[in-house]
Scaffold this motif. Structure first.
Motif, PDB file in Angstrom:
ATOM      1  N   ARG A  51       0.818  -1.208   0.000  1.00  0.00           N
ATOM      2  CA  ARG A  51       0.000   0.000   0.000  1.00  0.00           C
ATOM      3  C   ARG A  51       0.854   1.261   0.000  1.00  0.00           C
ATOM      4  O   ARG A  51       0.466   2.301  -0.539  1.00  0.00           O
ATOM      5  N   TYR A  52       2.038   1.172   0.613  1.00  0.00           N
ATOM      6  CA  TYR A  52       2.909   2.342   0.726  1.00  0.00           C
ATOM      7  C   TYR A  52       4.244   2.109   0.013  1.00  0.00           C
ATOM      8  O   TYR A  52       5.287   2.526   0.485  1.00  0.00           O
ATOM      9  N   ALA A  53       4.164   1.468  -1.137  1.00  0.00           N
ATOM     10  CA  ALA A  53       5.385   1.134  -1.873  1.00  0.00           C
ATOM     11  C   ALA A  53       6.198   2.370  -2.220  1.00  0.00           C
ATOM     12  O   ALA A  53       7.429   2.366  -2.110  1.00  0.00           O
ATOM     13  N   ALA A  54       5.541   3.451  -2.625  1.00  0.00           N
ATOM     14  CA  ALA A  54       6.283   4.659  -3.009  1.00  0.00           C
ATOM     15  C   ALA A  54       7.078   5.211  -1.835  1.00  0.00           C
ATOM     16  O   ALA A  54       8.233   5.624  -1.986  1.00  0.00           O
ATOM     17  N   SER A 113       1.419   4.223  19.728  1.00  0.00           N
ATOM     18  CA  SER A 113       0.211   4.848  19.202  1.00  0.00           C
ATOM     19  C   SER A 113      -0.983   4.392  20.027  1.00  0.00           C
ATOM     20  O   SER A 113      -1.097   3.222  20.391  1.00  0.00           O
ATOM     21  N   SER A 114      -1.876   5.321  20.308  1.00  0.00           N
ATOM     22  CA  SER A 114      -3.137   4.993  20.970  1.00  0.00           C
ATOM     23  C   SER A 114      -4.305   5.144  19.996  1.00  0.00           C
ATOM     24  O   SER A 114      -5.467   5.070  20.393  1.00  0.00           O
ATOM     25  N   ALA A 115      -3.998   5.317  18.709  1.00  0.00           N
ATOM     26  CA  ALA A 115      -5.020   5.588  17.703  1.00  0.00           C
ATOM     27  C   ALA A 115      -5.775   4.319  17.310  1.00  0.00           C
ATOM     28  O   ALA A 115      -5.276   3.199  17.451  1.00  0.00           O
ATOM     29  N   THR A 116      -6.980   4.520  16.826  1.00  0.00           N
ATOM     30  CA  THR A 116      -7.745   3.458  16.187  1.00  0.00           C
ATOM     31  C   THR A 116      -8.056   3.887  14.759  1.00  0.00           C
ATOM     32  O   THR A 116      -8.049   5.079  14.435  1.00  0.00           O
ATOM     33  N   LYS A 152       1.568  -2.081  15.297  1.00  0.00           N
ATOM     34  CA  LYS A 152       2.291  -2.989  14.397  1.00  0.00           C
ATOM     35  C   LYS A 152       2.300  -2.449  12.971  1.00  0.00           C
ATOM     36  O   LYS A 152       3.329  -2.506  12.277  1.00  0.00           O
ATOM     37  N   MET A 153       1.139  -1.927  12.529  1.00  0.00           N
ATOM     38  CA  MET A 153       1.076  -1.327  11.196  1.00  0.00           C
ATOM     39  C   MET A 153       2.033  -0.151  11.093  1.00  0.00           C
ATOM     40  O   MET A 153       2.753  -0.002  10.085  1.00  0.00           O
ATOM     41  N   HIS A 197       1.330  12.651   4.725  1.00  0.00           N
ATOM     42  CA  HIS A 197       0.352  12.176   3.740  1.00  0.00           C
ATOM     43  C   HIS A 197       0.178  10.658   3.724  1.00  0.00           C
ATOM     44  O   HIS A 197      -0.613  10.144   2.950  1.00  0.00           O
ATOM     45  N   GLY A 198       0.898   9.915   4.554  1.00  0.00           N
ATOM     46  CA  GLY A 198       0.898   8.462   4.445  1.00  0.00           C
ATOM     47  C   GLY A 198      -0.142   7.791   5.332  1.00  0.00           C
ATOM     48  O   GLY A 198      -1.342   8.070   5.261  1.00  0.00           O
ATOM     49  N   LEU A 199       0.339   6.894   6.191  1.00  0.00           N
ATOM     50  CA  LEU A 199      -0.553   6.127   7.071  1.00  0.00           C
ATOM     51  C   LEU A 199      -1.415   7.031   7.935  1.00  0.00           C
ATOM     52  O   LEU A 199      -2.544   6.674   8.306  1.00  0.00           O
ATOM     53  N   ILE A 200      -0.916   8.219   8.245  1.00  0.00           N
ATOM     54  CA  ILE A 200      -1.665   9.144   9.095  1.00  0.00           C
ATOM     55  C   ILE A 200      -3.036   9.481   8.498  1.00  0.00           C
ATOM     56  O   ILE A 200      -3.993   9.766   9.228  1.00  0.00           O
ATOM     57  N   ILE A 201      -3.164   9.418   7.168  1.00  0.00           N
ATOM     58  CA  ILE A 201      -4.448   9.711   6.526  1.00  0.00           C
ATOM     59  C   ILE A 201      -5.499   8.682   6.951  1.00  0.00           C
ATOM     60  O   ILE A 201      -6.682   9.003   7.101  1.00  0.00           O
ATOM     61  N   ARG A 202      -5.078   7.440   7.169  1.00  0.00           N
ATOM     62  CA  ARG A 202      -6.024   6.404   7.592  1.00  0.00           C
ATOM     63  C   ARG A 202      -6.508   6.648   9.016  1.00  0.00           C
ATOM     64  O   ARG A 202      -7.591   6.193   9.392  1.00  0.00           O
TER      65      ARG A 202
END
Length: 405
Positions: A114-117, A224-227, A242-243, A340-345
């Motif tokens: 998903r984050y190859a770039a 991280s404490s995020a969901t 883990k992600m 702009h990466g995983l944080i967008i999720r």
């Protein structure tokens, strides 16, 4: 208020015009797109897989600001890529088939996920710094503080103990800003471990699951404490950690080397980190807009899009908040990372993603965004940022770097 007449906050000064490259954008772009041969260690390295010409306009403005402020102080700004036939192709600067520099997946163009770039860009950072020295930065990083002075007074000064520059992220390093001289022993070990992670299971094509490698045993996961809410399902904090650790596995490799004591190799990572790494507190140093807005990207975008009050107008509550954000960034931060990466999720929107989606919104004269942009080109801070020093921690691991525990 004219675009060149913004308030100059206390603690900043205007850069003398003769110290800036004030040529038109097209001429600056031409220089960036036709990189000079490497002739020293004052290099700023960026990477965009499809090339500088394919970058979003707001990230081009980021890179131009680095060039305008640094070119006349001996720095060369380059945006490398993997575009066929490009003079900026990584292959023109490094041997991409050398297994000591790159994993097979990079050489074969086979990095997946998903984050190859983002992971392709991760793989070019240490090889460039180890070969040539200088700074590696993400194209989404706004530079605010005096990089040239910090470089000259730390890693480039033989009398200074500091050999690495970065941001201190909860005891680790932010890979969106890394600096050192060529051949740095810390990053050399980090890169060896990074390559070993990519080589596991016969050669990886993505970072999925790398956090669980025996080579990283003992190093804590990214906190991280995020969901995350996706497709009606909730991804809890444990899985998010883990992600995140897979996403920034380069940071996991860095953390492991910082926590490694290898008597056979004469390496003491905790002592090296305490004595030789100049790392700025990442929250104040590079995330302050997010802290002011509680990581609400839409709020940050709306505030930065506001116009400053005109002469005679009363400042609104929102304008006051936007002013306080810009002033705090300019006075306290060394940079700002537009993510702009995983944080967008996690948050759905960031200031960077909204600047990307609303082209030109970061560059409207008279707005707080433009005030901030103006400062990143034409002003500099009077003082250097303090380092958030690392304590000498108990090692995560004792023994050889690449021995599985």
């Amino acid at each position: 208020m004219g675009s060149l007449n913004y308030p100059l906050p206390r603690g900043l000064h205007a850069i003398p015009p003769e110290s800036l490259d004030t040529r038109p954008d097209a001429e600056v772009d031409r220089d960036i797109s036709r990189p000079k041969p490497v002739s020293g260690e004052k290099n700023v390295w960026f990477f965009w897989h499809a090339g500088y010409g394919a970058m979003h306009p707001y990230t081009k403005r980021n890179v131009r600001a680095w060039h305008r402020r640094l070119a006349k102080r001996g720095w060369t700004v380059r945006v490398l890529d993997r575009a066929p036939g490009s003079p900026c192709n990584v292959a023109n600067f490094l041997d991409v088939s050398d297994p000591r520099a790159f994993p097979r997946a990079f050489a074969d163009g086979a990095v997946r996920g998903r984050y190859a770039a983002q992971h392709v860009s991760d793989l070019v950072r240490w090889p460039l710094l180890l070969r040539y020295g200088g700074v590696y930065a993400d194209v989404g990083l706004l530079q605010i503080g005096d990089l040239d002075r910090l470089w000259n007074e730390t890693v480039a000064d033989p009398a200074s103990p500091f050999e690495v520059l970065s941001y201190n992220v909860n005891g680790g390093l932010a890979n969106y800003f890394l600096a050192c001289r060529a051949g740095n022993p810390f990053f050399e070990r980090c890169h060896r471990l990074f390559l070993a992670l990519w080589a596991e299971d016969g050669g990886k094509t993505s970072t999925d699951g790398m956090h669980a490698s025996p080579l990283l045993k003992g190093a804590p996961l990214m906190s991280s404490s995020a969901t995350i809410q996706e497709d009606g399902n909730t991804i809890g904090p444990d899985k998010v950690q883990k992600m995140l650790s897979d996403y920034i596995v380069q940071g996991q490799a860095t953390l492991m080397v910082m926590g490694l004591v290898d008597d056979e190799d004469g390496w003491d990572g905790p002592r090296y980190a305490a004595d030789h790494i100049y790392a700025i507190d990442y929250m104040v140093g590079s995330q302050l807009i997010n802290e002011f807005t509680n990581w609400d990207g839409k709020k940050a975008f709306e505030l930065m899009s506001l116009p400053l009050p005109k002469d005679g107008e009363i400042e609104s509550a929102e304008q006051k908040q936007a002013r306080e954000i810009v002033e705090a960034c300019l006075q306290k931060s060394f940079g700002f990372k537009l993510a702009h990466g995983l944080i967008i999720r996690v948050f759905r929107y960031t200031l960077g993603s909204l600047w990307r989606d609303h082209e030109g919104s970061d560059d409207v004269p008279g707005t707080y965004a433009h005030w901030l942009r103006h400062a990143t080109t034409y002003w500099n801070q009077d003082e250097l940022p303090p380092a958030l020093r690392f304590p000498v921690i108990e090692p995560f691991k004792r023994g050889p770097l690449l021995r599985e525990e």
